[in-house]
Design an enzyme around this catalytic site. Sequence first.
Site, PDB file in Angstrom:
ATOM      1  N   LEU A 103       3.214   2.390  -6.279  1.00 63.15           N
ATOM      2  CA  LEU A 103       4.467   1.688  -6.530  1.00 63.15           C
ATOM      3  C   LEU A 103       5.418   1.586  -5.356  1.00 63.15           C
ATOM      4  CD1 LEU A 103       6.662   0.529  -8.528  1.00 63.15           C
ATOM      5  CD2 LEU A 103       7.086   3.198  -9.053  1.00 63.15           C
ATOM      6  N   ALA A 104       6.054   2.196  -4.233  1.00 60.42           N
ATOM      7  CA  ALA A 104       7.420   2.070  -3.530  1.00 60.42           C
ATOM      8  C   ALA A 104       6.162   1.199  -2.711  1.00 60.42           C
ATOM      9  CB  ALA A 104       7.598   3.920  -2.623  1.00 60.42           C
ATOM     10  N   ASP A 105       4.603   0.870  -2.712  1.00 61.91           N
ATOM     11  CA  ASP A 105       4.354   0.444  -1.592  1.00 61.91           C
ATOM     12  C   ASP A 105       4.268  -1.016  -1.943  1.00 61.91           C
ATOM     13  OD1 ASP A 105       3.268   1.245   1.183  1.00 61.91           O
ATOM     14  OD2 ASP A 105       2.697   3.144  -0.185  1.00 61.91           O
ATOM     15  N   GLY A 106       4.136  -1.018  -3.160  1.00 60.60           N
ATOM     16  CA  GLY A 106       3.904  -2.778  -3.827  1.00 60.60           C
ATOM     17  C   GLY A 106       5.408  -3.491  -3.755  1.00 60.60           C
ATOM     18  N   ALA A 158       6.220  -4.382  -0.105  1.00 62.88           N
ATOM     19  CA  ALA A 158       5.173  -5.468   0.207  1.00 62.88           C
ATOM     20  C   ALA A 158       6.162  -6.772  -0.780  1.00 62.88           C
ATOM     21  CB  ALA A 158       3.923  -4.960  -0.530  1.00 62.88           C
TER      22      ALA A 158
END
Length: 401
Positions: free
Chosen positions: A165-168, A171
């Site tokens: 989630l945090a990566d998305g 991004a």
Amino acid sequence: MSALQGVRVLDLATLFAGPMAATILADYGADVIKIEHPQKGDPVRNHGYSKDGVSLWWATIGRNKQTVALNIGMSEGAAIFKRLVMHADVLIENFRPGTLEKWGLSPDILHEINPKLVIARVTGFGQKGPYSKRAGFGTLAEAMSGFASITGDPDGPPTLPPFGLADGIAALATAQAIMAALYSLEIGNCSTGQVIDLAIIEPILYLLGPAASIYDQLGIVQARSGNRSINNAPRNTYLSRDGKWLAISTSAQSVAERVMQLVGHPEVIKEPWFAKGGTRALHADLLDEFVGSWIAKRDADEVTRLFEEVQAAVAPIYDIRDVMQDPQFASLETIITVEEPTLGPLKMQNVLYRLSETPGEVKWPGRELGIDTKSVLQGLLQVSDVEIMELTAKGVISVHA
């Protein structure tokens, strides 16, 4: 014509925020050159599920990118990279702070080569501060942002999401930051390319709303509330007679009133506490009992139909099987089929949004490591066949057969 046609991006990043930002740009026509270690490649190639040797994560996150196997940690590799920078508009990297500098590839040096290069530096904790040199992954951002502390049942542990989630979120933020920086160059607000410092811990915190303001002004720390909301009620998941779960939201006062009329309890609408979402939330036990017992006596299709008739918000809780069969997703073409050389037809998510005049497109899934090394180096830099052989022998590059 693609929206980002003519924009060239060097993707140096790995796992997951940086590469995903590059994928978003590639989906809308940017020429993305994925630069990977000749022997190791991006770790996502070995992450998660695979079939017949094909990483299904890589097939998605590597789509629409050319893949060049180049070791920029070697002096000869760094020299080639500097030549590529001359032809680029954007660089995305996620090494620990100081790594590019160690290789002689600091932003100052890169801007001497190409003053208009936009450099996006995506790290767990940013380029400065006491945690900047720590290893940083999305899980840590989900923990430290406050997201995990408010997720889960009241009597259960803090809960992490079962996906990046945090990566998305990071991004999406990185892609937006890059576009803002490119636009600033385009309209003349900046004469040089900007350096973007994006810490993965920040975008997810941004999406948590006014948590900081609420704590600052009222001293309130939000607690875990399961599927309920602290801002409105009824809002929860409810089980139908035929064993299917449904989600309901009543953020709007008019919707809350229509729901209570539908489930046969219009009397609560007259209660003073029903007039606001926050006070309705204080009576969530009562409202959930009214709604939950009504839904439990009906099949999911009937519940959905009746909610739609009174214009109240309801949705079935899907897993991926349901998504793949849903007529709304089908109408939007949310899931598409792409031809993969080994697997054949491969389904994956489509581009993020629809542009009326310059739509995005998935041209190909993630390719094999180094498959474009020779064509990119020869096409952009006029590297000879002899040089390609010498660089391959030294391990500076690898060329897919």
